[in-house]
Write an enzyme that holds these catalytic residues in place. Structure first.
Site, PDB file in Angstrom:
ATOM      1  N   ASP A  51       1.315 -25.424  65.283  1.00  0.00           N
ATOM      2  CA  ASP A  51       0.559 -26.293  64.375  1.00  0.00           C
ATOM      3  C   ASP A  51      -0.753 -25.646  63.916  1.00  0.00           C
ATOM      4  O   ASP A  51      -1.424 -24.959  64.684  1.00  0.00           O
ATOM      5  CB  ASP A  51       0.209 -27.612  65.074  1.00  0.00           C
ATOM      6  CG  ASP A  51       1.436 -28.449  65.429  1.00  0.00           C
ATOM      7  OD1 ASP A  51       2.529 -27.890  65.545  1.00  0.00           O
ATOM      8  OD2 ASP A  51       1.268 -29.679  65.596  1.00  0.00           O
ATOM      9  N   HIS A  53      -2.806 -27.688  61.249  1.00  0.00           N
ATOM     10  CA  HIS A  53      -3.569 -28.925  60.991  1.00  0.00           C
ATOM     11  C   HIS A  53      -4.866 -28.730  60.201  1.00  0.00           C
ATOM     12  O   HIS A  53      -5.931 -29.193  60.616  1.00  0.00           O
ATOM     13  CB  HIS A  53      -3.856 -29.652  62.301  1.00  0.00           C
ATOM     14  CG  HIS A  53      -2.677 -30.446  62.800  1.00  0.00           C
ATOM     15  ND1 HIS A  53      -2.098 -31.459  62.073  1.00  0.00           N
ATOM     16  CD2 HIS A  53      -1.950 -30.351  63.937  1.00  0.00           C
ATOM     17  CE1 HIS A  53      -1.077 -31.966  62.745  1.00  0.00           C
ATOM     18  NE2 HIS A  53      -0.949 -31.296  63.875  1.00  0.00           N
ATOM     19  N   ASP A  79       3.391 -28.747  60.506  1.00  0.00           N
ATOM     20  CA  ASP A  79       2.078 -29.387  60.697  1.00  0.00           C
ATOM     21  C   ASP A  79       0.946 -28.505  60.163  1.00  0.00           C
ATOM     22  O   ASP A  79       0.031 -28.089  60.882  1.00  0.00           O
ATOM     23  CB  ASP A  79       1.848 -29.793  62.160  1.00  0.00           C
ATOM     24  CG  ASP A  79       2.571 -31.094  62.517  1.00  0.00           C
ATOM     25  OD1 ASP A  79       3.405 -31.556  61.707  1.00  0.00           O
ATOM     26  OD2 ASP A  79       2.295 -31.651  63.602  1.00  0.00           O
ATOM     27  N   ASN A 111       6.326 -32.933  61.458  1.00  0.00           N
ATOM     28  CA  ASN A 111       6.316 -34.381  61.222  1.00  0.00           C
ATOM     29  C   ASN A 111       5.162 -34.816  60.322  1.00  0.00           C
ATOM     30  O   ASN A 111       5.210 -35.891  59.717  1.00  0.00           O
ATOM     31  CB  ASN A 111       6.278 -35.161  62.546  1.00  0.00           C
ATOM     32  CG  ASN A 111       5.060 -34.883  63.379  1.00  0.00           C
ATOM     33  OD1 ASN A 111       4.809 -33.744  63.762  1.00  0.00           O
ATOM     34  ND2 ASN A 111       4.289 -35.904  63.668  1.00  0.00           N
ATOM     35  N   HIS A 112       4.116 -33.972  60.177  1.00  0.00           N
ATOM     36  CA  HIS A 112       3.006 -34.337  59.283  1.00  0.00           C
ATOM     37  C   HIS A 112       3.291 -34.002  57.818  1.00  0.00           C
ATOM     38  O   HIS A 112       2.535 -34.416  56.949  1.00  0.00           O
ATOM     39  CB  HIS A 112       1.700 -33.678  59.741  1.00  0.00           C
ATOM     40  CG  HIS A 112       1.056 -34.428  60.863  1.00  0.00           C
ATOM     41  ND1 HIS A 112       0.034 -35.336  60.680  1.00  0.00           N
ATOM     42  CD2 HIS A 112       1.324 -34.441  62.191  1.00  0.00           C
ATOM     43  CE1 HIS A 112      -0.312 -35.863  61.838  1.00  0.00           C
ATOM     44  NE2 HIS A 112       0.461 -35.332  62.779  1.00  0.00           N
ATOM     45  N   HIS A 235       4.272 -28.840  67.965  1.00  0.00           N
ATOM     46  CA  HIS A 235       4.195 -30.313  68.024  1.00  0.00           C
ATOM     47  C   HIS A 235       3.302 -30.888  69.113  1.00  0.00           C
ATOM     48  O   HIS A 235       2.772 -31.969  68.958  1.00  0.00           O
ATOM     49  CB  HIS A 235       5.624 -30.886  68.132  1.00  0.00           C
ATOM     50  CG  HIS A 235       5.719 -32.375  67.965  1.00  0.00           C
ATOM     51  ND1 HIS A 235       5.128 -33.035  66.910  1.00  0.00           N
ATOM     52  CD2 HIS A 235       6.346 -33.326  68.703  1.00  0.00           C
ATOM     53  CE1 HIS A 235       5.395 -34.342  67.001  1.00  0.00           C
ATOM     54  NE2 HIS A 235       6.131 -34.538  68.088  1.00  0.00           N
TER      55      HIS A 235
END
Length: 303
Positions: A51, A53, A79, A111-112, A235
């Site tokens: 990730d 982010h 992500d 999932n983001h 994740h």
């Protein structure tokens, strides 16, 4: 100078593109992603990342640690957006690199990368603030829908964002998923992006919407049936940057150092020289004096 080269230069300065340019970039990347399989084959050497982010300055540190493109090939396991200050700039940079070197970088869906989640955790609001409308967010969502769901390295190392699913026994079943859509609330596609490994006996339902816990037995079966050596996933925040589980058949890789600018964790990328030789490369967050912290008073979207 070709427009993509110009866009890369802009993106590397943590700047976002004019709206029309972003639309053109997203359209270009969508064309490329349409050609990719649900399980995109990749050959070593390749560096696998977790990730990000929206932590743009730490993504630049990731490239300093892992190697610059196109000298290093990359798989990013999703992500890219939400929670950090610079989701837009982060995703824009990765899109420009994909447009320039499509065979050197694989972007998996996390999932983001979804309409619903980005409206809660910051990316939608960030696009609204920076562009004054939601068009940029819409263009990016079209890209989200086409991002591939898995990569397979040298036919024996599977990369996914979250994990496995009780609905999947074989990699071939991943190939049959209809991926060009918003992430569903249940089923195999959802599980791949949400599930977590746990030391439980068999599949256990997660409280809330976070998919399933995958047990060691499930992982061993899947690895055995599909002739895999390893499953890589992201994740979950791992404070030491990476974590092996289940007899080293599964590794979680986390690539956002000092996550949410307060978790104090180290980040990692794993460089696979070939299927049997790999090196974890650790890196820390860029110090505050080397990054621009937005002055606006909005709170970042923390956990």
């Amino acid at each position: 100078m070709h427009s993509v080269d110009k866009w890369i230069e802009i993106a590397k300065e943590c700047k976002y593109l004019p709206e029309n340019d972003l639309k053109r970039l997203c359209d270009m990347v969508c064309e490329l992603l349409l050609e990719e399989s649900n399980v995109q084959p990749v050959s070593t050497p390749v560096t696998v990342c977790g990730d990000i982010h929206g932590q743009f300055y730490d993504l630049m540190e990731l490239f300093r640690t892992g190697g610059q493109m196109p000298d290093t090939n990359y798989i990013f396991m999703g992500d890219f957006v939400d929670r950090g200050y610079y989701s837009l700039e982060t995703f824009t940079l990765l899109l420009t690199l994909k447009a320039k070197w499509p065979d050197k970088i694989v972007l998996l869906r996390g999932n983001h990368e979804s309409r619903q989640i980005t409206q809660i955790y910051g990316f939608y609001d960030e696009c609204q603030t920076k562009y004054g409308n939601a068009n940029a967010w819409r263009y990016c969502c079209k890209v989200f829908d086409l991002l591939t769901v898995a990569a397979i390295i040298d036919e024996c190392i599977l990369c996914v964002h979250g994990g496995l699913s009780p609905d999947l026994k074989t990699i071939d079943q991943i190939r049959t998923i209809e991926r060009a859509q918003e992430i569903p609330h249940k089923g195999a596609f959802c599980d791949i992006l949400y599930s977590n490994p746990e030391e439980v006996d068999t599949w256990a339902e997660f409280p809330g919407e976070d998919g399933f816990w995958g047990a060691p037995k499930v992982v061993f079966q899947f690895v055995h049936i599909n002739g895999l050596k390893l499953i890589c996933r992201a994740h979950q925040l791992v404070h030491e940057g990476f974590k092996y589980m289940f007899d080293e058949k599964l590794v979680t890789i986390w690539s956002a150092p000092n996550y949410c600018y307060r978790c104090g964790n180290i980040a990692t990328v794993i460089d696979f020289k070939d299927a049997d030789n790999r090196e974890a490369k650790l890196f820390k967050a860029v110090p505050d004096n080397e990054r621009v912290i937005p002055s606006r008073t909005t709170t970042p979207y923390f956990l």
